[in-house]
Design an enzyme around this catalytic site. Structure first.
Site: not given
Length: 163
Positions: A40-42, A140
């Site tokens: 889920q880190n962008k 992020t």
């Protein structure tokens, strides 16, 4: 009981023009031994979008892509004690030698901090008026609940420093 963790080596070469600094890898990144490995880190989605590159989950290809675009990666913290992945849980930290790295890589013309912890720590290390720009970008991390679009808009500042 908190465990002592360590950051990864920098990803940098003689062609690097900017460096993106995080605080220290989270649990998922440490497990996989990859920068920004939490699904889920962008970070990677933002980078690939900015660079107009086709997104990939393949880590070696991700690294080749940032190198191709003259982007270096590292963390401000070398090691610390931390329970879980939260920056707020970081204790007894030791800094990476950012100034030394920058001296060895004079092509770096800007530093971008992925989140507030990285930015605050870097300002303590290098001072507020360092010889090249230090830019705070929104984290992020999935814990930083700003929309993807807003994060992407802020991260576009990177493009001003790349050829």
């Amino acid at each position: 009981m908190q465990t002592r963790i360590s950051s990864f080596p920098p990803i940098i070469d003689a062609q690097s023009e900017i460096i993106i600094l995080g605080s220290i890898p989270g649990v998922k990144s440490l497990e996989k031994q990859q920068y920004y490995a939490h699904p889920q880190n962008k970070f990677w989605k933002i980078i690939f979008e900015l660079l107009s590159e086709e997104f990939t989950d393949n880590y070696p290809q991700r690294i080749e892509t940032i190198k191709k675009h003259h982007i270096a990666l590292w963390d401000v913290i070398d090691s610390c004690e931390r329970k879980g992945s939260l920056d707020s849980e970081i204790r007894n930290e030791e800094a990476n030698r950012i100034a030394e790295l920058l001296e060895k890589h004079p092509n770096i013309k800007a530093i971008f901090c992925n989140g507030g912890k990285s930015y605050k720590n870097l300002q303590k290390l290098l001072g507020k008026n360092y010889k090249i720009p230090i830019v705070l970008l929104p984290s992020t991390s999935p814990l930083h609940t700003v929309s993807f679009e807003k994060k992407l808009e802020e991260w576009k500042k990177i493009l001003d420093f790349l050829k």
